[in-house]
Design an enzyme around this catalytic site. Structure first.
Site, PDB file in Angstrom:
ATOM      1  N   TYR A 110       5.924   6.114   4.967  1.00 22.88           N
ATOM      2  CA  TYR A 110       4.419   5.704   4.689  1.00 22.88           C
ATOM      3  C   TYR A 110       3.559   6.479   3.481  1.00 22.88           C
ATOM      4  CZ  TYR A 110      -0.071   3.763   6.098  1.00 22.88           C
ATOM      5  OH  TYR A 110      -1.539   3.228   5.938  1.00 22.88           O
TER       6      TYR A 110
ATOM      7  N   SER B 137      -4.027   3.872   1.138  1.00 23.00           N
ATOM      8  CA  SER B 137      -4.616   4.497   2.347  1.00 23.00           C
ATOM      9  C   SER B 137      -5.131   5.749   1.906  1.00 23.00           C
ATOM     10  CB  SER B 137      -3.376   4.856   3.232  1.00 23.00           C
ATOM     11  OG  SER B 137      -3.657   6.013   4.236  1.00 23.00           O
TER      12      SER B 137
END
Length: 256
Positions: free
Chosen positions: A151, A138
């Site tokens: 995350y 990401s």
């Protein structure tokens, strides 16, 4: 870009980004194993792709389940050429609000799953002298946002794991890269919009336009097709010239 019959495993392949990647791989001539904890969804997706593709039940946090899944792929197709470690979840909270079990769950799926699936496929790739591993990172592999501590930590960790495998596997023909998308409007992201609006005390429109898309060049979400096309490019790339890299797909949100 063609895969010429390469055997591809895509975790989290029953929906979202994983399914889009599976479709692009199948369209490029790959044989795809859609690995997912949702076996019914994976079976439906595999049926949609056609007879050269299979569904594999896999909980990427369970070492035995991962090994069984990869064994099924090898028994069916004879090997593994491409792994896309894509399975993921998200929770949005402040650090002090996260339960330790929630932290562990997110780390286990994103980072632990990447480790376990890599560990399972690498012996097969080393024996054949070739292979490609793609981790779904990401933009949060490269920078942080509030409310996403586990995350962000997991996505940062994927960079270290990928670069280590690139170092270990390079002489054996295995390359490893990390795809780093911006915000992709999947159900995972749509769920975050009201959650972040509530926590930050702003409107959902402000979450979209300022928090999620504020740094893009065109105020556009990254699409599953954007990510899938990049995955296909990396999977079909012919040499180790591209290995150990983070490839950002974010409409200019992050520029390196």
């Amino acid at each position: 870009m063609t895969l010429n019959g390469k055997i591809c495993v895509v975790t989290g392949g029953a929906s979202g980004i994983g399914l889009a990647i599976a479709k692009h791989f199948a369209g490029a001539g790959g044989k795809v194993a859609l690995a997912d904890i949702d076996i019914e969804g994976a079976e439906a997706a595999a049926d949609e792709l056609g007879q050269d593709h299979i569904a594999v039940e896999m909980d990427v946090t369970d070492p035995d389940a991962v090994q069984r899944g990869i064994d099924k792929v090898v028994d069916t197709f004879g090997g593994v050429d491409v792994l896309v470690s894509n399975a993921g979840v998200q929770m949005v909270k402040r650090v002090e609000e996260f339960e330790y079990a929630e932290w562990n769950k997110i780390i286990a799926i994103h980072l632990g799953g990447a480790f376990l699936t890599s560990k399972a496929v690498l012996p097969h790739m080393y024996r054949q002298g070739s292979g490609t591993i793609l981790f779904m990172g990401s933009v949060h592999s490269l920078e942080a946002s509030a409310l996403k501590a586990p995350y962000v930590a997991a996505k940062h960790g994927l960079l270290g794991l990928a670069r280590t495998i690139a170092k270990e596997g390079g002489s054996k023909g295995v390359r490893t890269n990390v795809l780093c998308p911006g915000f992709v409007k999947t159900p995972l992201v749509e769920k975050q919009i009201p959650e972040q609006a509530k926590d930050l005390g702003i409107s959902e429109e402000e979450v979209i336009n300022e928090v999620m898309l504020g740094e893009t060049v065109d105020k556009e979400f990254t699409t599953v097709e954007d990510v899938a096309q990049t995955a296909l490019f990396l999977a079909s790339f012919p040499t180790n010239a591209l290995t150990g890299q983070s490839i950002v797909v974010s409409h200019g949100w992050r520029m390196d």
